[in-house]
Design an enzyme around this catalytic site. Structure first.
Site, mmCIF file in Angstrom:
data_model
loop_
_atom_site.group_PDB
_atom_site.id
_atom_site.type_symbol
_atom_site.label_atom_id
_atom_site.label_comp_id
_atom_site.label_asym_id
_atom_site.label_seq_id
_atom_site.Cartn_x
_atom_site.Cartn_y
_atom_site.Cartn_z
ATOM 1 N N ASN A 23 1.107 -0.833 -0.011
ATOM 2 C CA ASN A 23 -0.060 -0.156 -0.106
ATOM 3 C C ASN A 23 1.045 1.300 0.654
ATOM 4 O O ASN A 23 0.149 2.210 -0.487
ATOM 5 C CB ASN A 23 -0.615 0.209 1.328
ATOM 6 C CG ASN A 23 -2.002 -1.256 0.826
ATOM 7 O OD1 ASN A 23 -1.962 -1.508 0.190
ATOM 8 N ND2 ASN A 23 -2.973 -0.973 1.988
ATOM 9 N N CYS A 123 -16.886 -3.402 -5.549
ATOM 10 C CA CYS A 123 -15.904 -4.484 -4.925
ATOM 11 C C CYS A 123 -16.645 -4.679 -3.541
ATOM 12 O O CYS A 123 -17.347 -4.635 -3.204
ATOM 13 C CB CYS A 123 -15.397 -3.039 -4.444
ATOM 14 S SG CYS A 123 -13.503 -3.804 -3.558
ATOM 15 N N VAL A 171 -7.302 7.178 3.957
ATOM 16 C CA VAL A 171 -5.770 6.715 2.902
ATOM 17 C C VAL A 171 -6.113 7.195 1.976
ATOM 18 O O VAL A 171 -4.694 8.028 1.441
ATOM 19 C CB VAL A 171 -5.720 5.620 3.412
ATOM 20 C CG1 VAL A 171 -4.218 5.214 2.774
ATOM 21 C CG2 VAL A 171 -5.773 4.583 4.728
ATOM 22 N N ASP A 313 -7.192 -4.484 7.546
ATOM 23 C CA ASP A 313 -6.222 -5.732 6.737
ATOM 24 C C ASP A 313 -6.044 -6.346 7.645
ATOM 25 O O ASP A 313 -5.694 -7.504 6.800
ATOM 26 C CB ASP A 313 -4.961 -4.717 5.988
ATOM 27 C CG ASP A 313 -6.125 -3.717 4.486
ATOM 28 O OD1 ASP A 313 -7.438 -3.675 4.346
ATOM 29 O OD2 ASP A 313 -5.112 -3.606 4.272
ATOM 30 N N ARG A 405 -1.976 -10.644 -5.566
ATOM 31 C CA ARG A 405 -2.408 -9.812 -4.944
ATOM 32 C C ARG A 405 -1.170 -8.819 -4.254
ATOM 33 O O ARG A 405 -1.017 -7.236 -5.044
ATOM 34 C CB ARG A 405 -3.776 -8.960 -5.752
ATOM 35 C CG ARG A 405 -3.923 -9.175 -6.724
ATOM 36 C CD ARG A 405 -5.578 -8.204 -6.408
ATOM 37 N NE ARG A 405 -5.174 -7.205 -5.907
ATOM 38 C CZ ARG A 405 -6.422 -6.593 -4.906
ATOM 39 N NH1 ARG A 405 -7.503 -7.131 -5.143
ATOM 40 N NH2 ARG A 405 -6.423 -4.948 -5.248
#
Ligand code: UD1
Length: 426
Positions: A23, A123, A171, A313, A405
C-alpha cells in the site's frame, strides 16, 4: 488457475523476511508522475498489484524498469521515468482490476492539468466510493465531472492550495489531496488526514523529491506547494499487514518465528491483542520474534479502526485465530461494509461464527478440519491459509490470484519456516 495446498498441524520456526509494503509502493509509484526526473524505489514487493500499476504508468508513457532482487528477503528495484507523458487516460479495464490505480488522478492533474480516470466501480468489500477524493480536488480549484463512468478533471490554470477537512478518515483521499497539493500554488491544510504509516512513507518520499510538508505522521498535514519536484531514491517501508499476518501465523500454528524487518510500532494494536491472547513478542536486532508454546490461544475482542487502531486489513486474519481460541470473541468491522466474506469459508473448516451487521461473534473450537475453500479477496484469502496451518488435514485454497495481489511469495516464505504448503499449478 493455481491453488495453494496446506497440510495443517506443523509448528513454525525460523525466519520470515518482510517485504516492502504494497500500500506504500503503489502510491509511491503514482508519485513518479509528479516529476520529469527518474524516481528510484527500492525494496519494492513482487506482487500482481505492483505489476498492474507499472502497466498503467507505462500506458501514460512512463518508462518503468525493474531489477529483481536476488533473494526472498531482498526487494526489487524499480526506476520510474515520467519525463515525457503521452496520455492522462486510465481505462475502466485498468482501474477495475485494482482500485489503487485511481490514485493516479491527483498527480496527473497536478502535473499536466487534466486527467480522465475510470471510476473504480463495485468492489467485493463494500461500495468504496471516491467522493472525498473528488471533493479535495474541487477544493483546490479543479473542475471535476463524471462522463460515462469516468472522472474527468481539469485545472488549466493549475491547482491552488486549500483547507480540506475530511469528514472521516480516508487513506486514499488523504493521499490524493497530498499528491495534488505538492504542486499546487500556496498552502494546503489537510485536517483529519489519515495517519497510516504508508501515508507517512509517501510524505517522506515527496519531501525527498522537494515537497514541503509538515505534520508528517499526524492528523493534520500542511503542504506548501512548490513549482516542481525532482527525482530521488526511496526505500519502501516494510509491509505491516504482511508482518501482522505472519505474526498471526506463528501464533495460530504455534512455534517461534523471527519476522525480519517487522516494525513493532506499526503493528502495536495487533501485538497488544496477541499478547493478551497468550503469545510472546520480543524485539530482535533485525525485527520481532513471535512465539506461542503449548496452551491454546485465548479469545480476545477486536474492533477495526483507522491507524493507530486495529487495521481492517488484519481483521480476517485475527478472526482465523479466534476460531481456534479458548472462549468467545467479538470482532467488529468499522471501516468497510461487507468485509466478512471469509466467514462462510472458515465455516466450511468447522469454525463457529455468527454475523450480525458489522459484528461477528466467534466461538472458539479446539480444532478446524481442512477443506477446499475459495479466496474472495486479498485479506480473506490469507485468513484461509492461516486457518489451514492450524487445521487437521488438507486445505486447498482456490483463486490464488487474490493472494498474489498482495503477498510476495507467500508459500515460499511459509514453507521456509516449516509449514507444509505448496502451490499446485493447473
Ligand atoms: C486503503 C488500503 C486498504 C485499507 C484501507 C483502510 C490501499 C491501496 N488500500 O484503501 O488496504 O483497507 O485503506 O485502511 O492503500 N470512503 C468513502 N468515500 C471516499 C473514500 C473512502 O466513503 O471518497 C470510505 C470507504 O468506503 C471506507 C472508508 O472510507 O469505508 C475508508 O476507506 P479508505 O481509507 O479510503 O480506503 P482505501 O484508501 O480505499
Amino acid at each position: 488457475m493455481d491453488r495453494i495446498r496446506i497440510r495443517g498441524g506443523r509448528r513454525l520456526s525460523g525466519q520470515i523476511p518482510i517485504s516492502g509494503a504494497k500500500n506504500a509502493a503503489l502510491k509511491l509509484m503514482a508519485a513518479s508522475l509528479l516529476t520529469a526526473d527518474p524516481l528510484i524505489l527500492r525494496n519494492v514487493p513482487r506482487l500482481a498489484d505492483v505489476r498492474a500499476m507499472a502497466e498503467l504508468l507505462r500506458s501514460f508513457g512512463v518508462g518503468v524498469t525493474i531489477s529483481l532482487g536476488a533473494t526472498l528477503g531482498e526487494g526489487d528495484e524499480m526506476k520510474l521515468d515520467a519525463g515525457r507523458l503521452t496520455s492522462t487516460f486510465a481505462s475502466y479495464d485498468m482501474v477495475r482490476k485494482m482500485r489503487a490505480s485511481f490514485q493516479v488522478l491527483g498527480p496527473l492533474l497536478a502535473r499536466v492539468g487534466e486527467a480522465k480516470v475510470s471510476l473504480p466501480g463495485g468492489c467485493a468489500i463494500g461500495a468504496r466510493p471516491v467522493e472525498l477524493h473528488l471533493d479535495a480536488l474541487k477544493a483546490m480549484g479543479a473542475d471535476v465531472w463524471l462522463e460515462d463512468g469516468y472522472v474527468v478533471t481539469q485545472a488549466p490554470g493549475g491547482l491552488k492550495g486549500a483547507h480540506i477537512t475530511f469528514p472521516f478518515v480516508s487513506v486514499g483521499a488523504t493521499e490524493t489531496a497530498l499528491l495534488a497539493a505538492t504542486l499546487a500554488r500556496g498552502v494546503s491544510r489537510l485536517t483529519n488526514a489519515a495517519r497510516e504509516p504508508e501515508v507517512g512513507d509517501l510524505c517522506r518520499c515527496l519531501v525527498a523529491m522537494g515537497a514541503q510538508i509538515e505534520g508528517i505522521g499526524s492528523g493534520e498535514l500542511v503542504v506548501e506547494g512548490v513549482r516542481e519536484l525532482h527525482g530521488t531514491v526511496h526505500r519502501v517501508m516494510p509491509d505491516r499487514i504482511e508482518a501482522g499476518t505472519y505474526a498471526i501465523a506463528a501464533v495460530i500454528a504455534g512455534g517461534e518465528v523471527e519476522l525480519v524487518g517487522a516494525v513493532r510500532e506499526n503493528i502495536a494494536a495487533l501485538i497488544a491483542l496477541l499478547e493478551k491472547s497468550g503469545a510472546s513478542i520480543s524485539d530482535t536486532p533485525r525485527g520481532l520474534k513471535v512465539s506461542r508454546n503449548g496452551a491454546q490461544p485465548r479469545a480476545v475482542d477486536v474492533t477495526t479502526a483507522p491507524y493507530p487502531g486495529f487495521p481492517t486489513d488484519l481483521q480476517a486474519q485475527i478472526m482465523a485465530l479466534m476460531t481456534v481460541a479458548e472462549g468467545s470473541s467479538v470482532v467488529r468491522e468499522k471501516i468497510f461494509e461487507n468485509r466478512f466474506m471469509h466467514v462462510p469459508e472458515l465455516a466450511r473448516m468447522g469454525a463457529k461464527v455468527r454475523i450480525e451487521g458489522d459484528t461477528a461473534f466467534v466461538k472458539g473450537v479446539t480444532s478446524l478440519k481442512g477443506a477446499p475453500v475459495m479466496a474472495t479477496d486479498l485479506r480473506a484469502s490469507v485468513s484461509l491459509v492461516l486457518a489451514g496451518l492450524a487445521a487437521e488435514g488438507e486445505t486447498m485454497v482456490g483463486r490464488v490470484y487474490h493472494l498474489d495481489r498482495g503477498f510476495d511469495r507467500l508459500e515460499e516464505k511459509l514453507s521456509a519456516a516449516g509449514a507444509d504448503i505448496a502451490r499446485i499449478a493447473e
